[in-house]
Design an enzyme around this catalytic site. Structure first.
Site, PDB file in Angstrom:
ATOM      1  CE  LYS A 186      62.434   7.011 -38.115  1.00 17.46           C
ATOM      2  NZ  LYS A 186      63.219   8.107 -37.498  1.00 17.46           N
ATOM      3  CG  ASP A 199      71.327  13.609 -37.513  1.00 20.30           C
ATOM      4  OD1 ASP A 199      72.422  14.018 -37.964  1.00 20.30           O
ATOM      5  OD2 ASP A 199      70.592  12.825 -38.129  1.00 20.30           O
TER       6      ASP A 199
END
Length: 766
Positions: free
Chosen positions: A40, A134
């Site tokens: 990432k 989340d």
């Protein structure tokens, strides 16, 4: 790839997996090893924004603290002036979102299976003091091996911390909209919203504007009536507007889920649910560029952990990863496939000024100890690894937890690197290729102290007389300090006179080598030496005394003398040990969660435990866990988490009259194979291997179970990568089987459970 996009040196991008507002996620191959990871990257344009860079670092810190087979693990965090990257486990799975878009509503059992896997992942985060904030279908990966993993902790916070209203609006709890403190109950709300979506085919609340959506989450009635009646209670409690009325944690909700699922859908509910999910995951994965990785034979063990901070050897690159230097750089054997979905939606509460958030409020709970297994090799090494290491979770301070986990992993990494450097000089051993290993034992665990021992070993060493070192580590659980042996002594004893007194206590009969010398002198610096392969003096604390191991060659003995070891009571040590330490030894036992196997755990009281058609007389700490058509009996006092018992010692009871296409009936005269999708080599500590190799019947004899005639068989079963023809792996397990023909009941043991034959002999039939 655009020229302006920085790429991590030493890795080649294979495919792009996703892109959000802050960065991109790619599938990459490490050039030196060929292993596949997910990376990432933070977009280069954000490197000048300290807030975004710090948020990126925070995600890596969170991942380093959450150790669970249900959470995609961190390997490294890399930051240079040119870019920042998080190197993560690549998971062979597809987002739950893709399954929902393909199938719409799921069967209740499948929806419950997804919720259970997610709660197990969230539980690990909550024990580390972390709230995900989340949770959504994009952040749940479903793989083809009947498991799910949580990903993307990019906006996670410490439990009790307040902040901006950040999350995905469709799943945000009322307290998130208000910017109030996040708690584990916040994640429970989001997980329940996703569960509702799985079972109803749509989100619980839908609107065209975020303001309307906010009102619905805060005030609208919970639409539990659209779900099947057996699970309505789970939805109404999990989505309660007031967080105090929800289950307080993922653990608490998990208990409710288990009892609800078994009562409504039978004890094999999970097996049926995962059968459908794994099938859909496989079909969708086959359509993606990740399909080539889903069948990789070298998969990382599901229990391999990640924690700690290390420093790379060049360029000043800081790496926050799992245990100091033999992670991705070391050629970890990794699984491959998808990781993160697209970016999150951020909703900002603009009512009034933005005050500084209060300090984190974390519940003070005792630490829990877990046993993990690593197969990660040292850089450039070809030597196989199958080593245990310990990790801790929970506690009031995540920083303390991280310091302890770093130190707990370090001796194993160091041992792997040491043997890997020496192995090329050994030549071919007739016993087969060497395998580096470590066995982990807990000597003492309470609310104040943790004392553990790693026994290092090598299968098929160059010579049968080789002896290998052990590492003993003792921690102050309040501070995370590693207590070297000198710190266990009274300050006034840390001098030559005190060392003479210590030697007299260890060896009251004089020279332990019996080589005509006097009692060896113990240099004080031997007690304060840093842990290494050659550390000469080890002390392990137990509830009753101290176990010691001294490398005698260091103190003047011959090579033949080897290691002097033994055990002394605290009374025998006289006034050597610090009173404050002895007070901590006698502190209350750990109050939150069971511990891993202890070197001196007394036998406890027994009780009757009903397991299917049988009732066993077993220690009172033993418990039953349903696993489809199998009933698992595991010792909760010997298992860090009996819900996730696959790395713990257990045996199974199964009713052979019940069978299905995935779990065919057991056939006498053959190894036990009726587990769905084959049997993993859990007892070998290898989640990447399966019992698909050659099997050899080593014993077959008559036996009894509860007074009824039975047939006992003992098999040697070869463990091989999935799809392999077998042979040459050098990993085998022993499978013990008791089959009672008159009752069609099978008992299976792959862990060599002590006393099991006697337990079966005294069993009662219900």
């Amino acid at each position: 790839m655009a020229v302006s996009e920085w790429a991590l040196p030493g890795f080649t991008e294979v495919d792009r997996l996703g892109e959000g507002s802050f960065g991109r996620v790619v599938l990459a191959r490490q050039d030196s090893t060929g292993h596949t990871v997910a990376i990432k990257y933070l977009f280069a344009r954000h490197l000048a924004d300290p807030r975004l860079v710090d948020a990126f670092r925070q995600e890596a810190r969170v991942l380093s603290q959450v150790v669970s087979p249900y959470v995609a693990r961190l390997h490294e965090f890399i930051e240079t002036p040119d870019g920042a990257a998080i190197v993560m486990e690549a998971v062979p799975g597809v987002p739950l979102r893709a399954i929902l878009e393909s199938d719409g509503a799921l069967a209740p059992e499948a929806a419950l299976a997804v919720l259970k896997g997610s709660l197990l992942g969230l539980s690990a985060a909550h024990h580390a003091g972390i709230v995900h904030r989340d949770y959504k279908p994009d952040n749940v990966l479903v793989d083809t091996h009947r498991q799910s993993k949580l990903v993307d902790f990019g906006i996670a916070v410490l439990a009790g911390q307040a902040g901006l209203s950040v999350g995905t609006p469709a799943y945000m709890a009322p307290e998130q909209w208000a910017g109030s403190a996040a708690s584990p109950a916040t994640d429970v709300y989001a997980a329940t919203c996703v569960f509702f979506q799985c079972i109803a085919g749509h989100r619980p609340f839908e609107a065209d504007s975020t303001e309307v959506l906010r009102n619905l989450h805060e005030y609208a009635p919970i639409p539990f009536g659209e779900a099947p009646e057996p699970v309505r209670g789970l939805i109404s409690r999990g989505m309660a507007k007031n967080p105090a009325e929800r289950p307080a944690s993922a653990d608490a909700f998990l208990s409710e889920l288990e009892s609800t699922a078994v009562a409504a859908y039978g004890e094999d509910w999970e097996d049926r649910g995962w059968g459908r999910l794994a099938q859909r995951a496989g079909a969708l994965l086959a359509l993606s560029p990740l399909a080539m990785l889903a069948g990789a034979s070298a998969l990382a063990p599901a229990g391999a952990g990640a924690a700690g901070v290390a420093v790379a050897g060049s360029g000043g690159v800081a790496a926050a990863g799992a245990g100091g230097g033999v992670l991705v750089k070391a050629g970890a054997i990794l699984a491959g496939a998808a990781l993160v979905g697209t970016g999150v939606i951020v909703v900002v509460n603009n009512s009034g000024d933005d005050p500084a958030p209060p300090p984190p409020v974390v519940r003070n709970v005792a630490m829990q100890v877990s046993t993990n297994v690593t197969t990660e090799r040292a850089p450039g090494s070809t030597v196989d690894v199958n080593a245990q290491f310990l990790s801790v979770g929970g506690g009031a301070d995540p920083g303390v937890t991280q310091r302890i986990n770093t130190a707990l992993r370090e001796p194993v990494d160091r041992w792997v690197a040491f043997v890997s450097r020496s192995a090329p000089e050994w030549g071919q051993n007739t016993g087969g290729p060497p395998v580096i290993g470590t066995d982990a034992t807990v000597g003492l665990q309470n609310d104040e102290l943790l004392s553990v021992r790693y026994t290092h070993k090598v299968t098929n060493p160059p010579h049968s007389t080789w002896m290998f070192k052990s590492s003993a580590l003792t921690f102050d659980l309040r501070t995370g300090e590693l207590l070297t042996p000198d710190k266990l002594l009274r300050p006034e004893k840390r001098n030559p006179a005190g060392m003479t007194e210590l030697a007299g206590a260890l060896w009251p009969g004089g020279d332990p080598c019996r080589e005509g010398g006097s009692t060896p002198a113990i240099p004080l610096d031997a007690l304060s030496a840093a842990d290494s392969i050659e550390r000469p003096f080890e002390l392990l604390l137990t509830p009753d005394g101290v176990e010691f191991a001294v490398e005698m060659q260091t103190f003047g003995g011959s090579t033949a003398c080897g290691v002097s070891d033994g055990e002394l009571s605290y009374d025998a040590l006289g006034g050597l040990f610090a009173p404050a330490l002895l007070a901590k030894v006698n502190a209350a036992p750990a109050s939150s969660g069971p511990s891993v196997p202890s070197s001196s755990k007394p036998a406890g009281p027994t009780e009757k435990l009903a397991v299917g058609p049988l009732t066993f007389t077993v220690p009172s700490t033993w418990t039953r866990r349903p696993q489809g058509l199998e009933q698992v009996v595991v010792d909760a006092a010997e298992c860090a988490d009996p819900v996730k018992y696959f790395n713990c010692r257990y045996f199974m009871v199964t009713d052979n009259t019940k069978a299905n296409s995935e779990q065919p009936a057991y056939e006498p005269g053959k190894p036990y194979r009726r587990s769905a999708n084959g049997r993993a080599c859990n007892a070998a500590g290898r989640k990447d291997l399966w019992q698909d190799g050659e099997s050899t019947l080593e014993e077959s004899t008559a036996a009894q179970v509860g007074g009824r005639a039975a047939r006992f068989e003992r098999w040697s079963v070869e463990c091989v990568p999935r799809g392999s023809a077998g042979g040459g792996t050098g990993v085998r397990i022993t499978q013990r089987i008791w089959f009672v023909p008159s009752s069609n009941v099978v008992i299976v043991d792959e862990w060599n459970v002590p006393g099991l034959p006697e337990i079966l002999n005294s069993a009662e039939w219900n």
